[in-house]
Design a protein around this motif. Structure first.
Motif, short mmCIF file in Angstrom:
data_model
loop_
_atom_site.label_atom_id
_atom_site.label_comp_id
_atom_site.label_asym_id
_atom_site.label_seq_id
_atom_site.Cartn_x
_atom_site.Cartn_y
_atom_site.Cartn_z
N TYR A 77 -65.67 28.80 36.38
CA TYR A 77 -65.85 27.44 35.88
C TYR A 77 -66.64 26.58 36.89
N ILE A 78 -66.35 26.83 38.19
CA ILE A 78 -67.12 26.13 39.24
C ILE A 78 -68.60 26.55 39.14
N LEU A 79 -68.80 27.86 38.95
CA LEU A 79 -70.15 28.41 38.79
C LEU A 79 -70.86 27.75 37.59
N PHE A 80 -70.10 27.57 36.50
CA PHE A 80 -70.64 26.96 35.28
C PHE A 80 -71.07 25.51 35.55
N VAL A 81 -70.22 24.74 36.27
CA VAL A 81 -70.54 23.33 36.55
C VAL A 81 -71.78 23.21 37.44
N LEU A 82 -71.81 24.02 38.51
CA LEU A 82 -72.95 23.97 39.44
C LEU A 82 -74.25 24.37 38.72
N SER A 83 -74.17 25.42 37.91
CA SER A 83 -75.36 25.90 37.20
C SER A 83 -75.81 24.90 36.15
N SER A 84 -74.84 24.19 35.56
CA SER A 84 -75.20 23.17 34.56
C SER A 84 -76.00 22.04 35.20
N ILE A 85 -75.64 21.68 36.46
CA ILE A 85 -76.39 20.64 37.19
C ILE A 85 -77.83 21.11 37.39
N ILE A 86 -77.98 22.38 37.83
CA ILE A 86 -79.33 22.92 38.05
C ILE A 86 -80.11 22.96 36.74
N PHE A 87 -79.44 23.39 35.66
CA PHE A 87 -80.12 23.52 34.36
C PHE A 87 -80.60 22.16 33.85
N PHE A 88 -79.69 21.17 33.86
CA PHE A 88 -80.04 19.87 33.28
C PHE A 88 -80.84 18.96 34.22
N TYR A 89 -80.54 19.04 35.54
CA TYR A 89 -81.27 18.20 36.48
C TYR A 89 -82.58 18.88 36.94
N GLY A 90 -82.44 20.08 37.49
CA GLY A 90 -83.63 20.81 37.97
C GLY A 90 -84.54 21.24 36.83
N GLY A 91 -83.94 21.67 35.72
CA GLY A 91 -84.75 22.19 34.62
C GLY A 91 -85.25 21.14 33.65
N TRP A 92 -84.84 19.86 33.86
CA TRP A 92 -85.20 18.81 32.91
C TRP A 92 -86.71 18.69 32.64
N PRO A 93 -87.58 18.68 33.68
CA PRO A 93 -89.03 18.55 33.39
C PRO A 93 -89.54 19.64 32.45
N PHE A 94 -88.99 20.86 32.61
CA PHE A 94 -89.46 21.99 31.79
C PHE A 94 -88.91 21.89 30.36
N LEU A 95 -87.64 21.46 30.25
CA LEU A 95 -87.04 21.31 28.92
C LEU A 95 -87.76 20.21 28.14
N LYS A 96 -88.02 19.09 28.83
CA LYS A 96 -88.74 17.98 28.19
C LYS A 96 -90.15 18.40 27.79
N GLY A 97 -90.80 19.11 28.71
CA GLY A 97 -92.16 19.59 28.44
C GLY A 97 -92.19 20.56 27.28
N ALA A 98 -91.17 21.42 27.18
CA ALA A 98 -91.10 22.40 26.08
C ALA A 98 -90.98 21.70 24.74
N VAL A 99 -90.13 20.65 24.69
CA VAL A 99 -89.94 19.89 23.44
C VAL A 99 -91.26 19.23 23.04
N ASP A 100 -91.96 18.63 24.04
CA ASP A 100 -93.23 17.96 23.74
C ASP A 100 -94.29 18.95 23.25
N GLU A 101 -94.33 20.13 23.87
CA GLU A 101 -95.28 21.16 23.41
C GLU A 101 -94.95 21.61 22.00
N ALA A 102 -93.66 21.72 21.70
CA ALA A 102 -93.24 22.13 20.35
C ALA A 102 -93.65 21.06 19.33
N LYS A 103 -93.49 19.78 19.70
CA LYS A 103 -93.89 18.68 18.80
C LYS A 103 -95.40 18.71 18.53
N GLU A 104 -96.15 19.03 19.58
CA GLU A 104 -97.61 19.10 19.44
C GLU A 104 -98.07 20.38 18.74
N LYS A 105 -97.11 21.28 18.51
CA LYS A 105 -97.42 22.62 17.97
C LYS A 105 -98.50 23.29 18.82
#
Length: 677
Positions: A77-105
């Protein structure tokens, strides 16, 4: 992909920070945002890398690899919390970029990274909350870290190119010492100066504006602006450029150009256009990146299906699929062209080559014909003495001294040419009395008590003065202007002048010939003058007495012979030809219209820089091809390895190793770009 990875990341960041309306942002604010964005990626990277350390320690697969057992109750569970921070904080630019690319098709790298980390995260969450398998949190963390690092490095390199603009802007002082009508000197803001105002510049100060020296003489350091390493001597009547440094004397300068009309503002605009203009090779890169995205999806699905069909576990199949998607990320490919372009643009600026159109700059390597305007390009655009023919009882320097003495009071370009020759030979000029102009014929004056005339051939013939007609005819045949000297009614000799051929023009045309590039002279000047210049430079093809619109037609005719044509010129009359040629090259600041029509501007007005330009274009292209092959070849070769082709012999590539290899290819591409010389 219509934009580079960097452009997309920058757009996503701006939208996140300020909303989507950027119309109010000025260049400086945009540049400030750019700096904030680099800092943001840096912060996300360091936060993520710190959290990655406990993620690695807590990951069961890492412990298994190290043959240790650090497990404890609820550690997942500790591993899950730490990884969630990395996923949502560290990975945010890529997730946001992916959504924008999908919108632009318009799928690209952001979508690919976003997909890979999302699959790894979602799958691992299922494992933590009861799904049978191994979690992939450590792969997720290391992948986000490496991608953040790659983007941070990329943005810093692009930021370096953008800094060129700030350096240029910083060349100008904020204030100027304005000379008031009553003689007082008042410090005023630079933007308050108007054309015609007078400013005083003391030794060591930066010259605030483009203008003409009214009083004073000095040497000026223009190296930051023109690349000219030696300080340039300036005196009354000479032009000065804003941003250059006054070395010695105090100057009074009349303002000629302000704001956007100034030389430095034009250079800044050129640099901005160069940064924004699109590269042909980038188009190929973007298509390749888009293709790799589809290959990644296809390869990922096929990999998953094959591993499942061979009876492997779901988590193993997912791991293979994630690895394939990571390895196919076109990160290095996205950097291949932009980094080379950034380095070559910087190198070009150092050499005094301002690239306004990158696509045409890349075409310069194919040029097989360079068409040169004559006046101001191959020649200096001003009269210089070419021949002196004194009479039998007169020495060359005596002849020059007499004629230059009377010519020193004339403002005519021919007079300037004769006086400059006398100064170059360090001859002292005598005082002139009763100076007068002879309408349509020349000038006269009393020098050292004697009447001296500097007159035209027409005047000499009219006065029935005998002279060496054969010699005169041979000079006239070469298109030279001949001035006759008459001292107390007696002919003392002839001085011939012509538009001086630049010393560098010979070297340029000789070097081009050695490389199999043909040089052609295209000029509006008369045929005799053009032929004389062509003879000096050993140019075989000459088109003379050509009107501006005919120049463009001539360029079209040459292009119709299946040639790649570069046109080099400096005047308004060259603008149509510059625009018609495959590559338009403006010499020096030239005229505003010539600069607007050109793809490349040669700041130092040196024809040899045409050779430098063709060289740099060729080397830039080779570097781009090397980078594209490395990036694409790496992806194509690595996909089967990531899919598990060598699994039967025990070689299996994990997502993290895939990410490391991918980052190595990015680093190699960056280093290769930096090796461009």
């Amino acid at each position: 992909m219509k934009h580079s990875t960097h452009d997309k990341a920058m757009t996503h960041y701006h939208e996140e920070q300020h909303g989507t309306d950027h119309s109010h942002h000025d260049d400086h604010h945009g540049h400030h945002d750019h700096g904030q964005m680099v800092e943001d990626f840096k912060k996300r990277f360091f936060v993520s890398i710190i959290i990655t350390i406990p993620v690695l320690i807590l990951s069961p697969l890492i412990q298994q690899f190290l043959s240790v057992d650090w497990r404890f109750t609820n550690d997942s569970y500790i591993l899950f919390v730490l990884s969630s921070i990395i996923f949502f904080y560290g990975g945010w630019p890529f997730l946001k970029g992916a959504v924008d690319e999908a919108k632009e098709k318009n799928p690209g790298m952001m979508m690919l990274i976003g997909l890979a980390i999302t699959i790894a995260y979602v799958y691992s969450v299922f494992v933590v909350f009861g799904f049978d398998g191994h979690n992939l949190f450590w792969e997720l963390a290391t992948l986000v870290d490496i991608m953040l690092l790659g983007h941070w490095i990329e943005m810093r390199s692009v930021m370096g190119a953008s800094n060129a603009l700030e350096k240029l802007v910083a060349l100008l002082p904020n204030k100027a010492n304005k000379l008031e009508d009553n003689g007082d000197i008042k410090e005023v803001p630079l933007d308050s100066l108007l054309e015609g105002d007078k400013v005083v510049v003391k030794p060591g100060e930066k010259i605030p504006i483009d203008g003409i020296i009214l009083e004073g003489a000095t040497t000026i350091d223009e190296s930051m602006l023109t690349g000219e390493s030696v300080p340039v001597e300036k005196e009354k009547g000479n032009e000065v450029i804003g941003g250059s440094i006054n070395n010695e004397g105090s100057l009074t300068i009349q303002v000629e150009k302000t704001g956007e009309a100034s030389y430095l503002s034009q250079v800044i605009q050129v640099v901005k256009e160069a940064q924004q203009s699109k590269s042909r090779t980038q188009d190929i890169t973007n298509k390749a990146a888009k293709g790799l995205f589809y290959i990644a999806i296809f390869s990922g699905v096929i990999t998953f299906v094959i591993w499942i069909s061979f009876g492997f576990s779901f988590d193993t199949a997912i791991e293979r699929m994630v690895t394939v998607m990571v390895i196919t990320c076109p990160h290095a490919l996205g950097l291949a062209a932009p980094l080379v372009v950034a380095v070559s643009t910087s190198l070009a600026a150092e050499k005094g080559l301002l690239i306004r159109n990158r696509a045409n700059f890349e075409l310069a390597r194919k040029v097989d014909t360079v068409v040169f305007d004559k006046t101001g390009t191959l020649t200096e655009g001003k009269f210089g003495v070419t021949d002196m023919i004194p009479t039998d009882d007169m020495e060359e320097e005596q002849l020059l001294s007499w004629i230059a003495s009377v010519e020193q009071h004339s403002e005519h370009p021919i007079a300037n040419g004769i006086v400059n020759e006398a100064r170059n030979r360090e001859l002292s000029l005598m005082k002139v009395d009763n100076f007068e102009s002879i309408t349509g014929a020349g000038i006269e004056g009393m020098v050292d008590g004697k009447r001296i005339l500097a007159v035209s051939p027409g005047y000499v013939k009219k006065q029935n003065v005998s002279f060496d007609e054969e010699k005169y005819e041979s000079l006239a045949e070469e298109g030279k202007t001949v001035i006759f000297g008459i001292l107390d009614g007696k002919l003392i000799g002839m001085i011939a002048l012509a538009d001086i051929v630049r010393s560098s023009a010979n070297e340029a045309i000789h070097t081009l010939k050695e490389r199999g590039v043909e040089s052609i002279i295209l000029t509006g000047d008369n045929q005799k003058v053009a032929n004389w210049v062509a003879e000096q430079l050993e140019v075989e093809k000459v088109y003379a007495e050509v009107l501006p619109n005919e120049k463009a037609e001539k360029i079209s005719e040459i292009k119709d012979e299946n040639r790649k044509v570069a046109m080099t010129g400096d005047g308004v009359n060259d603008a149509p030809a510059l625009a018609t040629a495959d590559i338009g090259i403006a010499i020096g600041a030239g005229t505003d219209i010539a600069m607007e029509s050109a793809d490349i501007v040669l700041v130092k007005s040196n024809p040899v820089d045409v050779v430098e330009l063709l060289d740099l274009s060729n080397k830039t292209y080779k570097k781009m091809v090397q980078n594209l092959w490395w990036a694409s070849g790496y992806n194509i070769a690595a996909i089967p390895l990531a899919a598990g082709v060598l699994a039967p012999v025990g070689i299996v590539l994990s997502p993290a190793v895939g990410a490391i290899l991918m980052s190595l290819s990015t680093i190699i591409v960056a280093i290769n770009a930096k090796l461009l010389k």
